[in-house]
Design a protein around this motif. Structure first.
Motif, PDB file in Angstrom:
ATOM      1  N   LEU A 133       0.851  -1.188   0.000  1.00 19.56           N
ATOM      2  CA  LEU A 133       0.000   0.000   0.000  1.00 19.56           C
ATOM      3  C   LEU A 133       0.887   1.238   0.000  1.00 19.56           C
ATOM      4  N   VAL A 134       0.514   2.226  -0.794  1.00 21.03           N
ATOM      5  CA  VAL A 134       1.247   3.484  -0.849  1.00 21.03           C
ATOM      6  C   VAL A 134       0.456   4.594  -0.151  1.00 21.03           C
ATOM      7  N   ALA A 135      -0.824   4.681  -0.459  1.00 16.16           N
ATOM      8  CA  ALA A 135      -1.674   5.736   0.105  1.00 16.16           C
ATOM      9  C   ALA A 135      -3.126   5.328  -0.051  1.00 16.16           C
ATOM     10  N   HIS A 136      -3.973   5.918   0.774  1.00 16.03           N
ATOM     11  CA  HIS A 136      -5.401   5.721   0.556  1.00 16.03           C
ATOM     12  C   HIS A 136      -6.154   7.005   0.884  1.00 16.03           C
ATOM     13  N   ILE A 137      -7.372   7.071   0.365  1.00 14.38           N
ATOM     14  CA  ILE A 137      -8.200   8.253   0.575  1.00 14.38           C
ATOM     15  C   ILE A 137      -9.620   7.798   0.855  1.00 14.38           C
ATOM     16  N   ALA A 138     -10.185   8.364   1.920  1.00 13.63           N
ATOM     17  CA  ALA A 138     -11.532   7.991   2.327  1.00 13.63           C
ATOM     18  C   ALA A 138     -12.582   8.732   1.500  1.00 13.63           C
ATOM     19  N   THR A 139     -13.808   8.334   1.641  1.00 13.79           N
ATOM     20  CA  THR A 139     -14.887   9.000   0.908  1.00 13.79           C
ATOM     21  C   THR A 139     -15.010  10.469   1.322  1.00 13.79           C
ATOM     22  N   ASP A 140     -14.587  10.788   2.551  1.00 14.61           N
ATOM     23  CA  ASP A 140     -14.645  12.186   2.989  1.00 14.61           C
ATOM     24  C   ASP A 140     -13.385  12.974   2.655  1.00 14.61           C
ATOM     25  N   GLY A 141     -12.450  12.302   1.972  1.00 20.94           N
ATOM     26  CA  GLY A 141     -11.239  12.990   1.533  1.00 20.94           C
ATOM     27  C   GLY A 141     -10.045  12.860   2.457  1.00 20.94           C
ATOM     28  N   ASN A 142     -10.235  12.279   3.632  1.00 22.14           N
ATOM     29  CA  ASN A 142      -9.082  12.060   4.519  1.00 22.14           C
ATOM     30  C   ASN A 142      -8.106  11.091   3.872  1.00 22.14           C
TER      31      ASN A 142
ATOM     32  N   ASN B 152      -9.120   2.319  11.031  1.00 19.97           N
ATOM     33  CA  ASN B 152      -7.985   3.099  11.557  1.00 19.97           C
ATOM     34  C   ASN B 152      -7.162   3.534  10.353  1.00 19.97           C
ATOM     35  N   THR B 153      -5.945   3.090  10.195  1.00 23.25           N
ATOM     36  CA  THR B 153      -5.183   3.448   8.998  1.00 23.25           C
ATOM     37  C   THR B 153      -5.054   2.271   8.045  1.00 23.25           C
ATOM     38  N   ALA B 154      -5.606   1.128   8.424  1.00 20.82           N
ATOM     39  CA  ALA B 154      -5.512  -0.051   7.565  1.00 20.82           C
ATOM     40  C   ALA B 154      -6.522   0.039   6.428  1.00 20.82           C
ATOM     41  N   PHE B 155      -6.129  -0.489   5.280  1.00 17.17           N
ATOM     42  CA  PHE B 155      -7.000  -0.491   4.103  1.00 17.17           C
ATOM     43  C   PHE B 155      -7.419  -1.921   3.842  1.00 17.17           C
ATOM     44  N   ILE B 156      -8.717  -2.178   3.960  1.00 15.76           N
ATOM     45  CA  ILE B 156      -9.255  -3.518   3.775  1.00 15.76           C
ATOM     46  C   ILE B 156      -9.827  -3.608   2.361  1.00 15.76           C
ATOM     47  N   LEU B 157      -9.221  -4.434   1.522  1.00 19.19           N
ATOM     48  CA  LEU B 157      -9.641  -4.525   0.133  1.00 19.19           C
ATOM     49  C   LEU B 157     -11.072  -5.043  -0.005  1.00 19.19           C
ATOM     50  N   HIS B 158     -11.787  -4.501  -0.974  1.00 17.98           N
ATOM     51  CA  HIS B 158     -13.134  -4.977  -1.283  1.00 17.98           C
ATOM     52  C   HIS B 158     -13.062  -6.398  -1.824  1.00 17.98           C
ATOM     53  N   ASP B 159     -12.150  -6.630  -2.748  1.00  9.35           N
ATOM     54  CA  ASP B 159     -11.883  -7.978  -3.225  1.00  9.35           C
ATOM     55  C   ASP B 159     -10.470  -8.002  -3.787  1.00  9.35           C
ATOM     56  N   ASP B 160     -10.084  -9.137  -4.284  1.00 10.01           N
ATOM     57  CA  ASP B 160      -8.704  -9.297  -4.733  1.00 10.01           C
ATOM     58  C   ASP B 160      -8.571  -9.135  -6.241  1.00 10.01           C
ATOM     59  N   HIS B 161      -9.520  -8.427  -6.834  1.00  7.64           N
ATOM     60  CA  HIS B 161      -9.424  -8.169  -8.269  1.00  7.64           C
ATOM     61  C   HIS B 161      -8.558  -6.943  -8.487  1.00  7.64           C
ATOM     62  N   TRP B 162      -7.608  -7.055  -9.409  1.00 11.73           N
ATOM     63  CA  TRP B 162      -6.690  -5.953  -9.711  1.00 11.73           C
ATOM     64  C   TRP B 162      -6.754  -5.607 -11.186  1.00 11.73           C
TER      65      TRP B 162
END
Length: 122
Positions: free
Chosen positions: A47-56, A102-112
């Motif tokens: 993981l490099v970065a993630h962004i929430a629906t609220d922009g965080n 928290n800061t973890a990103f839980i994938l919706h599925d394993d499709h890339w």
């Protein structure tokens, strides 16, 4: 399956900049958080970065202060602006969707998707 289309990769010299894009469907874009991952040759995808629906947003330490993740709600597109690029950033970059705990990103599925290649070298 979730539609994910990465683009914007290329070759750049150390210190240069690139902006990656990730397009998905309007419904997915509205519901899920989105993340950028990368996989360097011979290494596991990270993981490099993630962004929430609220922009965080969240960044790994290696890219803090140099990479910026953003969203364009009108275009259903997430971006990764990468500056001051280093050779160790060379990798295939992927985007995906999921949930943030928290800061973890839980994938919706394993499709890339196919990803987009970023090469940083002189």
């Amino acid at each position: 399956q979730v539609r994910l289309e990465e683009s914007g990769g290329g070759w750049v010299e150390p210190g240069g900049s690139l902006r990656l894009s990730c397009a998905t469907s309007k419904t997915i874009f509205r519901i899920y958080a989105m993340g950028w991952y990368r996989q360097a040759p011979g290494k596991q995808r990270e993981l490099v970065a993630h962004i929430a629906t609220d922009g965080n947003s969240y960044y790994i330490d290696a890219v803090k202060g140099r990479f910026t993740v953003s969203k364009d709600n009108a275009e259903n597109t997430m971006y990764l602006q990468m500056t001051s690029l280093k050779p160790e950033a060379t990798a295939v970059y992927y985007c995906n969707v999921g949930l943030i705990v928290n800061t973890a990103f839980i994938l919706h599925d394993d499709h890339w998707g196919q990803g987009t290649q970023v090469t940083v070298s002189s």
